[in-house]
Design an enzyme around this catalytic site. Structure first.
Site, PDB file in Angstrom:
ATOM      1  N   ASP A 177      -2.425   1.486  -4.571  1.00  0.00           N
ATOM      2  CA  ASP A 177      -3.493   2.193  -4.132  1.00  0.00           C
ATOM      3  C   ASP A 177      -4.393   0.915  -3.858  1.00  0.00           C
ATOM      4  OD1 ASP A 177      -1.741   4.612  -3.843  1.00  0.00           O
ATOM      5  OD2 ASP A 177      -2.940   5.679  -5.626  1.00  0.00           O
ATOM      6  N   HIS A 207       0.739  -1.211  -0.109  1.00  0.00           N
ATOM      7  CA  HIS A 207      -0.135   0.221  -0.075  1.00  0.00           C
ATOM      8  C   HIS A 207       1.097   1.520   0.280  1.00  0.00           C
ATOM      9  CE1 HIS A 207      -4.045   1.602  -0.156  1.00  0.00           C
ATOM     10  NE2 HIS A 207      -4.414   0.832   0.862  1.00  0.00           N
TER      11      HIS A 207
END
Length: 424
Positions: free
Chosen positions: A400, A396
């Site tokens: 995204d 992450h």
């Protein structure tokens, strides 16, 4: 008689030290040229150290789990002739201490086993009795074979050096009609008070370090999507029936690799390596797919290079070749490094959902779960379809959530309409 000292060889790539993983010989053993003496572990692969001479082992230079410098004394062998060292320069023997080494038996769920039968004299056939805590000599491959056959190694007579159990010994044991049932049935319910301490060394240590590093450094998140693989499975069956005899059989994996390659045209951020120390993301044009493979010494990830330039059958053949090399411990360092994204599958044991751990410095890993037939509602009708989940994880820090979801949805669309896999 003289002494031939074998030093830890320079394995290359600037490696200054390696971990001694396992000895295949002990003091007093007779060895022949090219016989494997020990396995050592680098940051990337397990390497066999063969003997360049015939002779008798008189000293070992270290214990399993010990990190040894390149050029340090690995083993001393008594040979005919002068050897390569003077008698006064011979290293002092290292005292051997029993050290349990990780085997495939430790990687599966422990199962109750029959209590030990009274110790008996070694017989001339394939059967021998040992104490319950006595660990017979056998390679990881033999231990895995015995586990698959349901054979207790302590009951098998070894015909190899120093009583080492070989594959032929397992076959001889079976041929004599013996099985685990030879132990008294009542003994299966006896209390056990033994325990085993297993050093985390070799490949298992490397795996542990990499998994810990990955979970501590990357910001993992997982995304699971259900895919209807009925159409792609029908296509796979058709291609195998038509071309299997000449081009080889196709599994689902090369279709998944193809889907990943096509989907990454729109989502190049998934095919990337993140150097978090330099704060640089590298997105290569080539797609080098790591295929997680279970071996007797642990999880390995051989790499299918330039998957974007390979056909279905080419990818299938390369996956099979690399998997065989990894399972046999023959994969080279180059074949185990350089991946840009990883595909992992537990096959028939794939379960419903998994949470794969990233193969750093990659930023994405696609996990395959098992295929099951389930009733589905399509256009108001209940039909039986072949369904499969993809359980994928992403970093992450650089991927995204929306992009990850769209990437998996793109793979889903390609697999559900498999003709689109081949439309440029």
């Amino acid at each position: 008689m003289g002494t031939h000292v074998i030093k830890m060889p320079d394995i290359g790539e600037g490696i200054a030290e390696v971990e001694l993983s396992v000895w295949h010989v002990k003091v007093g053993d007779m060895v022949v040229e090219d016989q494997v003496l020990a396995d050592v572990m680098t940051d990337k692969a397990m390497v066999d150290i063969p003997s360049p001479v015939h002779g008798k082992v008189i000293a070992l230079g270290g214990q399993p789990g010990e990190v040894m410098a390149v050029g340090s004394v690995l083993i001393s062998i008594e040979v005919e002739g002068a050897g390569n060292v003077k008698a006064s320069a011979q290293p002092a023997p290292v005292k051997e201490t029993p050290v349990a080494t990780p085997t495939v038996e430790t990687a599966v769920e422990s199962k109750p086993v029959a209590a030990a039968a009274p110790k008996a004299a070694v017989c001339q056939g394939p059967i021998v009795a040992r104490e319950a805590d006595e660990r017979p000599l056998a390679s990881p491959a033999v231990r895995k074979h015995a586990l698959d056959l349901g054979i207790q190694l302590r009951l098998v007579r070894g015909s190899g050096p120093a009583g080492r159990i070989l594959h032929d010994d397992l076959e001889a044991y079976l041929a004599q009609g013996q099985s685990n049932a030879s132990a008294p049935v009542a003994a299966a319910y006896a209390q056990r008070h033994d325990e085993e301490q297993i050093p985390v060394i070799g490949m298992r240590r490397k795996i542990a370090q990499r998994m810990q590093d990955a979970t501590q450094r990357a910001a993992h998140f997982s995304y699971v999507e259900e895919i209807d693989v009925t159409a792609v499975e029908e296509l796979r069956a058709h291609l195998n029936e038509k071309h299997g005899a000449t081009r080889g059989k196709l599994t689902l994996l090369p279709f998944l690799v193809r889907a990943m390659v096509v989907a990454m045209r729109d989502f190049p951020q998934m095919n990337a390596r993140y150097d978090d120390e330099a704060q640089v993301i590298t997105r290569p044009g080539a797609v080098h797919v790591g295929v997680a493979t279970q071996s007797a010494v642990g999880l390995m990830v051989p790499v299918v290079r330039h998957a974007e330039a390979r056909s279905l059958w080419d990818n299938a053949a390369e996956i099979a070749r690399l998997a065989t090399a990894a399972r046999n411990g023959k994969a080279s360092r180059d074949e185990l490094s350089g991946s840009t994204i990883t595909l992992t599958s537990l096959g028939a044991l794939g379960g419903i959902v998994s949470t794969p751990v990233l193969n750093l410095p990659e930023v994405a890993i696609v996990g395959v779960n098992k295929i099951v037939e389930r009733p589905m509602v399509i256009k108001g009708q209940i039909v039986i379809r072949k369904m499969m989940n993809l359980s994928s994880s992403f970093d992450h820090r650089v991927v995204d959530g929306m992009d990850a979801a769209l990437f998996i949805q793109a793979i889903r669309g390609l697999l559900e309409q498999p003709a689109t896999l081949f439309v440029d």
